[in-house]
Enzyme design. Structure first.
Site, PDB file in Angstrom:
ATOM      1  CD  GLU A 203       2.785   9.870   9.429  1.00 23.99           C
ATOM      2  OE1 GLU A 203       1.742  10.487   9.719  1.00 23.99           O
ATOM      3  OE2 GLU A 203       2.951   8.892   9.263  1.00 23.99           O
TER       4      GLU A 203
ATOM      5  CD  GLU B  93      -0.872   7.724   4.995  1.00 24.11           C
ATOM      6  OE1 GLU B  93      -0.611   7.001   4.065  1.00 24.11           O
ATOM      7  OE2 GLU B  93      -0.286   7.280   6.003  1.00 24.11           O
TER       8      GLU B  93
ATOM      9  CB  THR C  80       4.679   6.858   0.826  1.00 23.72           C
ATOM     10  OG1 THR C  80       3.286   6.223   0.851  1.00 23.72           O
ATOM     11  CG2 THR C  80       5.027   8.147   0.551  1.00 23.72           C
TER      12      THR C  80
ATOM     13  CG  HIS D   5      -2.057   6.619   0.682  1.00 22.95           C
ATOM     14  ND1 HIS D   5      -0.720   6.620   0.480  1.00 22.95           N
ATOM     15  CD2 HIS D   5      -2.560   7.614  -0.168  1.00 22.95           C
ATOM     16  CE1 HIS D   5      -0.199   7.158  -0.537  1.00 22.95           C
ATOM     17  NE2 HIS D   5      -1.304   8.040  -0.749  1.00 22.95           N
TER      18      HIS D   5
ATOM     19  CG  HIS E  62       6.975   4.255   5.353  1.00 21.66           C
ATOM     20  ND1 HIS E  62       7.827   3.177   4.794  1.00 21.66           N
ATOM     21  CD2 HIS E  62       6.071   4.534   4.415  1.00 21.66           C
ATOM     22  CE1 HIS E  62       7.196   2.933   3.547  1.00 21.66           C
ATOM     23  NE2 HIS E  62       6.269   3.629   3.190  1.00 21.66           N
ATOM     24  N   GLY E  63       6.962   1.713   7.804  1.00 22.35           N
ATOM     25  CA  GLY E  63       7.884   0.434   8.138  1.00 22.35           C
ATOM     26  C   GLY E  63       8.145   0.258   9.621  1.00 22.35           C
TER      27      GLY E  63
ATOM     28  NE  ARG F 216      -7.579 -14.981  -5.764  1.00 22.24           N
ATOM     29  CZ  ARG F 216      -7.686 -16.328  -5.330  1.00 22.24           C
ATOM     30  NH1 ARG F 216      -8.986 -16.853  -4.802  1.00 22.24           N
ATOM     31  NH2 ARG F 216      -6.672 -17.193  -5.487  1.00 22.24           N
TER      32      ARG F 216
ATOM     33  CG  ASN G 271      -1.987   2.642   6.472  1.00 20.54           C
ATOM     34  OD1 ASN G 271      -2.708   1.713   5.709  1.00 20.54           O
ATOM     35  ND2 ASN G 271      -1.429   3.723   6.096  1.00 20.54           N
TER      36      ASN G 271
ATOM     37  NE  ARG H 230      -0.142   4.657  -4.079  1.00 26.01           N
ATOM     38  CZ  ARG H 230       0.904   4.966  -3.641  1.00 26.01           C
ATOM     39  NH1 ARG H 230       1.307   4.793  -2.728  1.00 26.01           N
ATOM     40  NH2 ARG H 230       1.887   5.227  -4.526  1.00 26.01           N
TER      41      ARG H 230
ATOM     42  NE  ARG I 203      -0.490   1.365  -6.062  1.00 22.49           N
ATOM     43  CZ  ARG I 203       0.979   1.738  -6.102  1.00 22.49           C
ATOM     44  NH1 ARG I 203       1.743   1.135  -5.108  1.00 22.49           N
ATOM     45  NH2 ARG I 203       1.246   2.589  -6.934  1.00 22.49           N
ATOM     46  CG  HIS I 204      -3.925   0.456  -0.973  1.00 21.78           C
ATOM     47  ND1 HIS I 204      -4.058   1.734  -0.862  1.00 21.78           N
ATOM     48  CD2 HIS I 204      -2.438   0.553  -1.086  1.00 21.78           C
ATOM     49  CE1 HIS I 204      -3.171   2.418  -0.417  1.00 21.78           C
ATOM     50  NE2 HIS I 204      -2.130   1.883  -0.728  1.00 21.78           N
TER      51      HIS I 204
ATOM     52  N   GLY J 214       1.070   0.264   9.476  1.00 22.56           N
ATOM     53  CA  GLY J 214       0.002  -0.337   8.839  1.00 22.56           C
ATOM     54  C   GLY J 214       0.471  -1.726   8.478  1.00 22.56           C
ATOM     55  CG  HIS J 215       3.349  -4.045   5.147  1.00 25.02           C
ATOM     56  ND1 HIS J 215       4.490  -4.701   5.330  1.00 25.02           N
ATOM     57  CD2 HIS J 215       3.107  -4.508   3.926  1.00 25.02           C
ATOM     58  CE1 HIS J 215       4.601  -5.584   4.308  1.00 25.02           C
ATOM     59  NE2 HIS J 215       3.782  -5.575   3.568  1.00 25.02           N
TER      60      HIS J 215
ATOM     61  CG  ASP K 269      -3.481   2.253   3.081  1.00 18.50           C
ATOM     62  OD1 ASP K 269      -4.497   2.684   3.331  1.00 18.50           O
ATOM     63  OD2 ASP K 269      -2.448   3.113   2.676  1.00 18.50           O
ATOM     64  CG  HIS K 270      -0.799  -2.743   2.817  1.00 21.64           C
ATOM     65  ND1 HIS K 270      -0.793  -2.677   1.662  1.00 21.64           N
ATOM     66  CD2 HIS K 270      -0.036  -1.837   3.337  1.00 21.64           C
ATOM     67  CE1 HIS K 270       0.367  -1.605   1.173  1.00 21.64           C
ATOM     68  NE2 HIS K 270       0.797  -0.975   2.413  1.00 21.64           N
TER      69      HIS K 270
END
Ligand code: PXP
Length: 247
Positions: free
Chosen positions: A157, A76, A107, A49, A197-198, A24, A13, A51, A55-56, A219-220, A15-16
């Protein structure tokens, strides 16, 4: 459907990467470049994802991912009319329907498929009809699995957040047992089962060991770890830990 105990796919993922870019407001770091690098480093697919508040990941990121990726894209999205139109326009390999609240940082919790059947059913029907592999992001609960099966989604999932957020000990073990039971339940119903997730290096092994899981989306942690070791090395290490967990 993926054979139980076969290759466990890693969906990375990105996203981040976009979160850092957007801090920036420019074009660096580019999540599409990160996605191409992830694929070269062994990711079986890319997850992003889009959203409602962008936001990302941006709309343009999705356009570019669709144009440039050689591995499958898993989009997503929330079950909204706007997102459905976007998905039908791009026709990614997969869509994962997730709950979305504006105020959340990430999420939180799974989709209430059991309680939201009437709202969700038309989205699943349209996406499946367009040839998109639809998954439902749910808590590891029998009634949510049954509802996902009933609504016609071929994939679920499982949310691994509760498992990951507990330190090693009895509560983490209990959450792991819930994931194992849910994955077995999904397999018994003929659903392809994913999880995410996580997840990080410390938590991925026991999840990878669940032989009926076909895919993990991560991802994160990988984007954070890239600061220290580089993205490719972080993905390579995750791949190794997944393979060791499965073996
Ligand atoms: N799977 C789903 C459905 C998600 O919503 C997310 C977070 O966007 C992930 C997996 C990946 O979670 P993380 O970024 O914590 O690895």
């Amino acid at each position: 459907m993926t054979k139980a105990g076969g290759h466990l796919r890693l969906g990375v993922n990105v996203d981040h990467v976009a979160t850092v870019r957007n801090a920036r407001g420019g074009i660096h770091p580019d999540p599409v470049r990160a996605a191409l690098m992830a694929a070269a480093a062994g990711a079986d697919g890319i997850t992003a994802h889009l959203r409602e508040d962008r936001r990302h990941i941006s709309d343009d990121d999705i356009t570019r991912l669709m144009a440039e990726l050689t591995v499958p894209l898993n989009l997503e999205m929330a079950a909204t009319d706007e997102m459905l139109k976007i998905a039908l326009r791009h026709r990614p390999h997969a869509v994962c329907l997730v709950p979305e609240k504006r105020s959340e940082r990430t999420t939180e919790g799974g989709l209430d498929v059991a309680g939201g059947h009437n709202h969700l059913a038309p989205f699943v029907r349209e996406l499946v009809g367009a040839g998109i592999r639809v998954s439902m992001f749910i808590e590891a609960e029998p009634r949510q699995l049954d509802a996902a099966k009933g609504i016609g989604a071929p994939v679920v999932e499982l949310h691994t957040g509760s498992y990951c957020e507990h330190p090693p000990g009895p509560e983490r073990e209990r959450q792991l047992e819930r994931l194992r039971a849910a994955a077995a339940h999904a397999a018994a119903m003929g659903l392809e089962c994913h999880a995410g997730h996580g997840l990080g290096f410390d938590t991925v092994g026991p999840v990878a060991a669940i032989s009926t899981l076909a895919e993990l989306n991560i991802g994160h942690f990988l984007v954070g770890e890239a600061i220290f070791t580089g993205f490719a090395a972080a993905i390579g290490r995750m791949r190794t830990l997944m393979d060791e967990g499965r073996a």
